[in-house]
Scaffold this motif. Structure first.
Motif, PDB file in Angstrom:
ATOM      1  N   LEU A  57       0.831  -1.212   0.000  1.00 12.44           N
ATOM      2  CA  LEU A  57       0.000   0.000   0.000  1.00 12.44           C
ATOM      3  C   LEU A  57       0.861   1.254   0.000  1.00 12.44           C
ATOM      4  N   MET A  58       1.980   1.211   0.697  1.00  9.58           N
ATOM      5  CA  MET A  58       2.865   2.369   0.747  1.00  9.58           C
ATOM      6  C   MET A  58       3.571   2.546  -0.597  1.00  9.58           C
ATOM      7  N   ARG A  59       4.061   1.435  -1.161  1.00  6.80           N
ATOM      8  CA  ARG A  59       4.829   1.534  -2.412  1.00  6.80           C
ATOM      9  C   ARG A  59       3.961   1.770  -3.630  1.00  6.80           C
ATOM     10  N   GLU A  60       2.826   1.062  -3.713  1.00  2.00           N
ATOM     11  CA  GLU A  60       2.018   1.106  -4.932  1.00  2.00           C
ATOM     12  C   GLU A  60       0.667   1.790  -4.762  1.00  2.00           C
ATOM     13  N   GLY A  61       0.210   1.872  -3.507  1.00  2.00           N
ATOM     14  CA  GLY A  61      -1.100   2.486  -3.282  1.00  2.00           C
ATOM     15  C   GLY A  61      -1.035   3.959  -2.927  1.00  2.00           C
ATOM     16  N   GLY A  62       0.180   4.456  -2.717  1.00  2.00           N
ATOM     17  CA  GLY A  62       0.348   5.881  -2.430  1.00  2.00           C
ATOM     18  C   GLY A  62       0.045   6.290  -1.007  1.00  2.00           C
ATOM     19  N   LEU A  63      -0.073   5.328  -0.095  1.00  2.00           N
ATOM     20  CA  LEU A  63      -0.350   5.672   1.303  1.00  2.00           C
ATOM     21  C   LEU A  63       0.930   6.073   2.030  1.00  2.00           C
ATOM     22  N   LYS A  64       0.851   7.135   2.804  1.00  2.00           N
ATOM     23  CA  LYS A  64       1.967   7.543   3.644  1.00  2.00           C
ATOM     24  C   LYS A  64       1.800   6.950   5.040  1.00  2.00           C
ATOM     25  N   MET A  65       2.876   6.981   5.793  1.00  2.00           N
ATOM     26  CA  MET A  65       2.881   6.346   7.102  1.00  2.00           C
ATOM     27  C   MET A  65       1.752   6.821   8.006  1.00  2.00           C
ATOM     28  N   ASP A  66       1.473   8.127   8.009  1.00  2.00           N
ATOM     29  CA  ASP A  66       0.471   8.640   8.939  1.00  2.00           C
ATOM     30  C   ASP A  66      -0.933   8.119   8.644  1.00  2.00           C
ATOM     31  N   ARG A  67      -1.153   7.581   7.432  1.00  2.00           N
ATOM     32  CA  ARG A  67      -2.467   7.035   7.102  1.00  2.00           C
ATOM     33  C   ARG A  67      -2.714   5.679   7.754  1.00  2.00           C
ATOM     34  N   PHE A  68      -1.670   5.071   8.298  1.00  2.00           N
ATOM     35  CA  PHE A  68      -1.825   3.780   8.972  1.00  2.00           C
ATOM     36  C   PHE A  68      -2.327   3.944  10.406  1.00  2.00           C
ATOM     37  N   TYR A  69      -2.547   5.184  10.838  1.00  2.00           N
ATOM     38  CA  TYR A  69      -2.974   5.466  12.205  1.00  2.00           C
ATOM     39  C   TYR A  69      -4.253   6.293  12.198  1.00  2.00           C
ATOM     40  N   ASN A  70      -5.026   6.175  13.297  1.00  2.00           N
ATOM     41  CA  ASN A  70      -6.169   7.074  13.428  1.00  2.00           C
ATOM     42  C   ASN A  70      -5.740   8.345  14.143  1.00  2.00           C
ATOM     43  N   ASP A  71      -6.698   9.235  14.435  1.00  2.00           N
ATOM     44  CA  ASP A  71      -6.331  10.519  15.024  1.00  2.00           C
ATOM     45  C   ASP A  71      -5.851  10.416  16.466  1.00  2.00           C
ATOM     46  N   LYS A  72      -5.969   9.231  17.065  1.00  2.00           N
ATOM     47  CA  LYS A  72      -5.466   9.023  18.425  1.00  2.00           C
ATOM     48  C   LYS A  72      -4.144   8.259  18.436  1.00  2.00           C
ATOM     49  N   GLY A  73      -3.589   8.042  17.247  1.00  2.00           N
ATOM     50  CA  GLY A  73      -2.311   7.360  17.165  1.00  2.00           C
ATOM     51  C   GLY A  73      -2.406   5.855  17.276  1.00  2.00           C
ATOM     52  N   ILE A  74      -3.618   5.302  17.099  1.00  2.00           N
ATOM     53  CA  ILE A  74      -3.801   3.855  17.184  1.00  2.00           C
ATOM     54  C   ILE A  74      -3.633   3.240  15.797  1.00  2.00           C
ATOM     55  N   TYR A  75      -2.837   2.171  15.716  1.00  2.00           N
ATOM     56  CA  TYR A  75      -2.577   1.480  14.458  1.00  2.00           C
ATOM     57  C   TYR A  75      -3.871   0.872  13.933  1.00  2.00           C
ATOM     58  N   LEU A  76      -4.225   1.178  12.699  1.00  2.00           N
ATOM     59  CA  LEU A  76      -5.455   0.679  12.086  1.00  2.00           C
ATOM     60  C   LEU A  76      -5.227  -0.716  11.503  1.00  2.00           C
ATOM     61  N   ASP A  77      -6.243  -1.596  11.639  1.00  2.00           N
ATOM     62  CA  ASP A  77      -6.114  -2.893  10.997  1.00  2.00           C
ATOM     63  C   ASP A  77      -6.464  -2.743   9.511  1.00  2.00           C
ATOM     64  N   LEU A  78      -6.252  -3.806   8.737  1.00  2.00           N
ATOM     65  CA  LEU A  78      -6.436  -3.710   7.292  1.00  2.00           C
ATOM     66  C   LEU A  78      -7.872  -3.413   6.907  1.00  2.00           C
ATOM     67  N   GLY A  79      -8.838  -3.949   7.678  1.00  2.00           N
ATOM     68  CA  GLY A  79     -10.236  -3.657   7.391  1.00  2.00           C
ATOM     69  C   GLY A  79     -10.547  -2.182   7.554  1.00  2.00           C
ATOM     70  N   GLN A  80     -10.031  -1.581   8.610  1.00  2.00           N
ATOM     71  CA  GLN A  80     -10.247  -0.146   8.838  1.00  2.00           C
ATOM     72  C   GLN A  80      -9.552   0.686   7.768  1.00  2.00           C
ATOM     73  N   LEU A  81      -8.353   0.249   7.376  1.00  2.00           N
ATOM     74  CA  LEU A  81      -7.629   0.961   6.323  1.00  2.00           C
ATOM     75  C   LEU A  81      -8.402   0.920   5.007  1.00  2.00           C
ATOM     76  N   ARG A  82      -8.993  -0.235   4.703  1.00  2.00           N
ATOM     77  CA  ARG A  82      -9.734  -0.382   3.457  1.00  2.00           C
ATOM     78  C   ARG A  82     -10.938   0.561   3.420  1.00  2.00           C
ATOM     79  N   GLU A  83     -11.615   0.700   4.570  1.00  2.00           N
ATOM     80  CA  GLU A  83     -12.753   1.616   4.649  1.00  2.00           C
ATOM     81  C   GLU A  83     -12.314   3.055   4.396  1.00  2.00           C
ATOM     82  N   ARG A  84     -11.140   3.392   4.892  1.00  2.00           N
ATOM     83  CA  ARG A  84     -10.631   4.761   4.743  1.00  2.00           C
ATOM     84  C   ARG A  84     -10.132   5.033   3.333  1.00  2.00           C
ATOM     85  N   ASP A  85      -9.398   4.062   2.767  1.00  2.00           N
ATOM     86  CA  ASP A  85      -8.691   4.293   1.526  1.00  2.00           C
ATOM     87  C   ASP A  85      -8.911   3.156   0.540  1.00  2.00           C
TER      88      ASP A  85
END
Length: 371
Positions: A334-362
């Motif tokens: 996702l970082m290399r080919e999907g264009g996601l940056k590191m901060d997108r792997f976290y929510n606004d409270k700094g909690i690491y998002l699981d893949l399901g949550q990431l998919r909903e977001r992006d």
């Protein structure tokens, strides 16, 4: 060609990532020790609550019927303590050896001949890891307190349940949690989180203790220490304000600012993942003459402090295999080919998002990466 200080900075971030992965593994392993006794604990709790009875409820009676629960709890934490002590003991030796190896491999041979590295005393490092407090207490005190805290929580939950007229099943469910929720809704989850925080902080405390000893033994070649908090996409306010700040090697006095070192990186708060990085003196500061070292060595030992490098920048420079090792194959892609940056792997409270949550977001990033 990177300078020695640039190479040390890169190695420090790389090593901090490895230590975080070590913390992840050790925390999971030690929490598994707690979980392994859950079935036995449940049986003893059921027996204790049923023996309690509302008609005979008293502190003395409660203490009597909970004796077997307290014994099991004490035995569990004794096993946990042995494992944590083993981890700390082994890490002290490993970290000290790592620093010695790193500096030996990074410093030019001409410099090492003129200014040999000193060795820190491993016995003193091990003793310091156990005798210096982190978050206000010694390791053995934390282990004892966590055991007593869990025993107290169990006792109080049973007491409250009986007073409030709860059934045995309701009381046990409140303590243990339910399977459908992964037992995360139970009272014992708080104890798992406490152990997780203690183990991670003990590891960072030990690693920094070993680094401090090595730096102190070689203070004659180090110009300053730099506090580095760019290990993760999110940092606490305490670490964010110190990121990139310089401090004297042995006294830890601020250099060019007034923000105190306090207990230092790795110790300043629970689960701290910050680290310290050395800025070595330049060849002239080390008292070397142009006749002693060649032009390439002089250029690599210029004494300049590297520009700040964020964790995200560092990660983008790593191989795909290393990125996948750190992030997991899906996030790496996702970082290399999907264009996601590191901060997108976290929510606004700094909690690491699981893949399901990431998919909903992006969802678009997943589609772009072919996931």
């Amino acid at each position: 060609m990177p300078t020695v200080n640039e190479r040390l900075l890169d190695a420090a971030i790389n090593h901090a990532v490895d230590l975080q992965q070590l913390s992840n593994g050790e925390a999971r392993k030690i929490i598994a020790l707690l979980n392994r006794a859950d079935a036995d604990l449940r049986q003893r709790l059921v027996a204790a609550v049923e023996r309690m009875g509302t008609d005979r409820f008293s502190v003395t009676h409660m203490n009597s019927v909970l004796e077997s629960v307290r014994e099991l709890n004490k035995a569990i934490y004794a096993e946990v303590g042995e494992e944590v002590v083993k981890v700390v003991d082994e890490l002290a030796a490993y970290e000290l050896g790592y620093q010695q190896t790193l500096f030996t491999a990074t410093l030019p041979n001409q410099v090492l001949i003129a200014v040999p590295l000193a060795r820190a005393n491993l016995g003193q490092v091990r003793a310091a890891a156990f005798s210096r407090p982190f978050q206000g207490r010694l390791l053995k005190e934390w282990l004892s307190d966590l055991e007593a805290t869990r025993a107290g929580r169990i006792r109080d939950a049973i007491r409250a349940g009986i007073v409030n007229g709860q059934t045995t099943d309701e009381i046990i469910r409140g303590i243990m949690g339910i399977r459908a929720e992964g037992y995360a809704d139970g009272l014992l989850q708080r104890s798992r989180l406490d152990i997780d925080a203690m183990v991670r902080t003990a590891i960072s405390h030990t690693a920094e203790t070993a680094r401090d000893a090595f730096y102190s033994a070689n203070a004659d070649i180090i110009a300053a220490l730099t506090w580095t908090s760019t290990i993760d996409g999110r940092t606490t306010p305490e670490c964010r304000i110190r990121d990139g700040k310089r401090y004297e090697v042995e006294t830890h006095k601020p250099v060019g600012h007034n923000i105190p070192w306090l207990s230092g990186p790795g110790r300043i708060h629970w689960r701290c993942r910050s680290t310290s990085v050395t800025a070595l003196k330049g060849w002239e500061e080390l008292g070397l003459s142009p006749d002693e070292i060649d032009p390439g060595t002089r250029a690599s030992m210029d004494g300049q402090i590297p520009a700040d490098k964020t964790y995200s920048q560092w990660l983008s420079e790593q191989s795909a295999a290393r990125q996948d090792q750190i992030l997991g194959p899906a996030r790496g892609k996702l970082m290399r080919e999907g264009g996601l940056k590191m901060d997108r792997f976290y929510n606004d409270k700094g909690i690491y998002l699981d893949l399901g949550q990431l998919r909903e977001r992006d969802a678009a990033a997943f589609a772009k990466a072919g996931l």
